[in-house]
Design a protein around this motif. Structure first.
Motif, PDB file in Angstrom:
ATOM      1  N   PHE A  51     -15.680   7.672  72.493  1.00  0.00           N
ATOM      2  CA  PHE A  51     -14.767   8.740  72.090  1.00  0.00           C
ATOM      3  C   PHE A  51     -13.525   8.194  71.397  1.00  0.00           C
ATOM      4  O   PHE A  51     -13.117   8.682  70.335  1.00  0.00           O
ATOM      5  CB  PHE A  51     -14.388   9.589  73.304  1.00  0.00           C
ATOM      6  N   THR A  52     -12.901   7.168  71.959  1.00  0.00           N
ATOM      7  CA  THR A  52     -11.684   6.629  71.348  1.00  0.00           C
ATOM      8  C   THR A  52     -11.974   5.979  69.996  1.00  0.00           C
ATOM      9  O   THR A  52     -11.129   6.020  69.097  1.00  0.00           O
ATOM     10  CB  THR A  52     -10.965   5.625  72.272  1.00  0.00           C
ATOM     11  N   THR A  53     -13.158   5.413  69.838  1.00  0.00           N
ATOM     12  CA  THR A  53     -13.516   4.826  68.547  1.00  0.00           C
ATOM     13  C   THR A  53     -13.695   5.925  67.505  1.00  0.00           C
ATOM     14  O   THR A  53     -13.228   5.795  66.368  1.00  0.00           O
ATOM     15  CB  THR A  53     -14.798   3.969  68.666  1.00  0.00           C
ATOM     16  N   ILE A  54     -14.333   7.024  67.880  1.00  0.00           N
ATOM     17  CA  ILE A  54     -14.460   8.163  66.966  1.00  0.00           C
ATOM     18  C   ILE A  54     -13.068   8.690  66.608  1.00  0.00           C
ATOM     19  O   ILE A  54     -12.777   8.949  65.441  1.00  0.00           O
ATOM     20  CB  ILE A  54     -15.330   9.278  67.592  1.00  0.00           C
ATOM     21  N   ALA A  55     -12.212   8.830  67.603  1.00  0.00           N
ATOM     22  CA  ALA A  55     -10.853   9.341  67.364  1.00  0.00           C
ATOM     23  C   ALA A  55     -10.072   8.411  66.447  1.00  0.00           C
ATOM     24  O   ALA A  55      -9.360   8.870  65.539  1.00  0.00           O
ATOM     25  CB  ALA A  55     -10.130   9.537  68.691  1.00  0.00           C
ATOM     26  N   ARG A  56     -10.195   7.111  66.647  1.00  0.00           N
ATOM     27  CA  ARG A  56      -9.464   6.146  65.824  1.00  0.00           C
ATOM     28  C   ARG A  56      -9.968   6.162  64.380  1.00  0.00           C
ATOM     29  O   ARG A  56      -9.198   6.074  63.436  1.00  0.00           O
ATOM     30  CB  ARG A  56      -9.582   4.746  66.421  1.00  0.00           C
ATOM     31  N   ARG A  57     -11.257   6.307  64.199  1.00  0.00           N
ATOM     32  CA  ARG A  57     -11.844   6.317  62.847  1.00  0.00           C
ATOM     33  C   ARG A  57     -11.697   7.671  62.170  1.00  0.00           C
ATOM     34  O   ARG A  57     -11.920   7.784  60.978  1.00  0.00           O
ATOM     35  CB  ARG A  57     -13.325   5.940  62.914  1.00  0.00           C
ATOM     36  N   GLU A  58     -11.431   8.703  62.943  1.00  0.00           N
ATOM     37  CA  GLU A  58     -11.249  10.079  62.477  1.00  0.00           C
ATOM     38  C   GLU A  58     -12.544  10.742  62.020  1.00  0.00           C
ATOM     39  O   GLU A  58     -12.749  11.910  62.259  1.00  0.00           O
ATOM     40  CB  GLU A  58     -10.178  10.179  61.392  1.00  0.00           C
ATOM     41  N   SER A  59     -13.407  10.018  61.357  1.00  0.00           N
ATOM     42  CA  SER A  59     -14.687  10.552  60.893  1.00  0.00           C
ATOM     43  C   SER A  59     -15.613   9.366  60.663  1.00  0.00           C
ATOM     44  O   SER A  59     -15.279   8.456  59.908  1.00  0.00           O
ATOM     45  CB  SER A  59     -14.476  11.335  59.598  1.00  0.00           C
ATOM     46  N   VAL A  60     -16.771   9.381  61.338  1.00  0.00           N
ATOM     47  CA  VAL A  60     -17.669   8.225  61.272  1.00  0.00           C
ATOM     48  C   VAL A  60     -19.111   8.689  61.472  1.00  0.00           C
ATOM     49  O   VAL A  60     -19.362   9.634  62.214  1.00  0.00           O
ATOM     50  CB  VAL A  60     -17.255   7.169  62.332  1.00  0.00           C
ATOM     51  N   THR A  61     -20.038   8.020  60.791  1.00  0.00           N
ATOM     52  CA  THR A  61     -21.446   8.325  61.034  1.00  0.00           C
ATOM     53  C   THR A  61     -21.874   7.657  62.335  1.00  0.00           C
ATOM     54  O   THR A  61     -21.264   6.678  62.779  1.00  0.00           O
ATOM     55  CB  THR A  61     -22.355   7.813  59.896  1.00  0.00           C
ATOM     56  N   GLN A  62     -22.923   8.182  62.919  1.00  0.00           N
ATOM     57  CA  GLN A  62     -23.401   7.623  64.180  1.00  0.00           C
ATOM     58  C   GLN A  62     -23.922   6.200  63.986  1.00  0.00           C
ATOM     59  O   GLN A  62     -23.712   5.349  64.838  1.00  0.00           O
ATOM     60  CB  GLN A  62     -24.484   8.527  64.779  1.00  0.00           C
ATOM     61  N   SER A  63     -24.550   5.919  62.845  1.00  0.00           N
ATOM     62  CA  SER A  63     -25.050   4.564  62.619  1.00  0.00           C
ATOM     63  C   SER A  63     -23.892   3.573  62.446  1.00  0.00           C
ATOM     64  O   SER A  63     -23.947   2.446  62.946  1.00  0.00           O
ATOM     65  CB  SER A  63     -26.003   4.514  61.428  1.00  0.00           C
ATOM     66  N   ALA A  64     -22.832   3.980  61.761  1.00  0.00           N
ATOM     67  CA  ALA A  64     -21.660   3.103  61.620  1.00  0.00           C
ATOM     68  C   ALA A  64     -20.990   2.890  62.974  1.00  0.00           C
ATOM     69  O   ALA A  64     -20.510   1.797  63.278  1.00  0.00           O
ATOM     70  CB  ALA A  64     -20.671   3.694  60.625  1.00  0.00           C
ATOM     71  N   LEU A  65     -20.992   3.938  63.795  1.00  0.00           N
ATOM     72  CA  LEU A  65     -20.420   3.832  65.136  1.00  0.00           C
ATOM     73  C   LEU A  65     -21.231   2.856  65.988  1.00  0.00           C
ATOM     74  O   LEU A  65     -20.664   2.006  66.677  1.00  0.00           O
ATOM     75  CB  LEU A  65     -20.384   5.221  65.771  1.00  0.00           C
TER      76      LEU A  65
END
Length: 152
Positions: A51-65
């Motif tokens: 969750f915090t990684t998604i929040a930090r990136r603001e918008s990210v694909t699942q594969s990049a995550l």
């Protein structure tokens, strides 16, 4: 040429640093567990990290995550679904790739995250109240250099 004495002193300093990192990691584990529970009671630390990684990136694909976190894609899919069900993350079509979607935090998710982090942020501010701001910037710069593998 490095002398034996210099090498021993450097080894001793690195071992002391490793010990401090170990203590810091233990403290961080407690903080992450507490923050995860404040975001959503029972949330596991791994889900909090996603969750915090998604929040930090603001918008990210699942594969990049998955690549950024170096995690199993199946486990990540389950975790993202849980975050969606909690209303913390939303999925939207990726305008650059119709086969994938973008993950982003919801407004509710960002509110929960801010509230969850507040106790530790206040504690860190309190612990650093007597530190010169330049020292805080230096510590950030040196940690960034260490984690990035660059020479400060």
């Amino acid at each position: 040429m490095t002398t034996d004495r210099t090498r021993e002193a450097r080894t001793e300093a690195v071992r002391a640093l490793e010990g401090e990192f170990s203590e810091l990691i233990n403290r961080f584990r407690r903080v992450i567990t507490e923050n995860a529970n404040r975001v959503s009671p029972g949330m596991l630390p791994g889900a909090y990290k996603v969750f915090t990684t998604i929040a930090r990136r603001e918008s990210v694909t699942q594969s990049a995550l998955a690549e950024a976190l170096m995690v199993d894609k199946g486990q990540l899919s389950r975790t993202v679904r849980e975050l969606e069900q909690l209303g913390l993350v939303e999925r939207t079509p990726d305008p650059n790739d119709g086969r994938s979607s973008l993950l982003a935090p919801t407004a509710f998710g960002l509110e929960r995250l801010t509230a969850a982090r507040l106790p530790q942020e206040n504690a860190l501010l309190e612990n650093l109240v007597d530190w010169p701001i330049e020292d805080i910037h230096n510590l950030s710069r040196l940690l960034h250099a260490l984690t990035s593998g660059i020479n400060p």
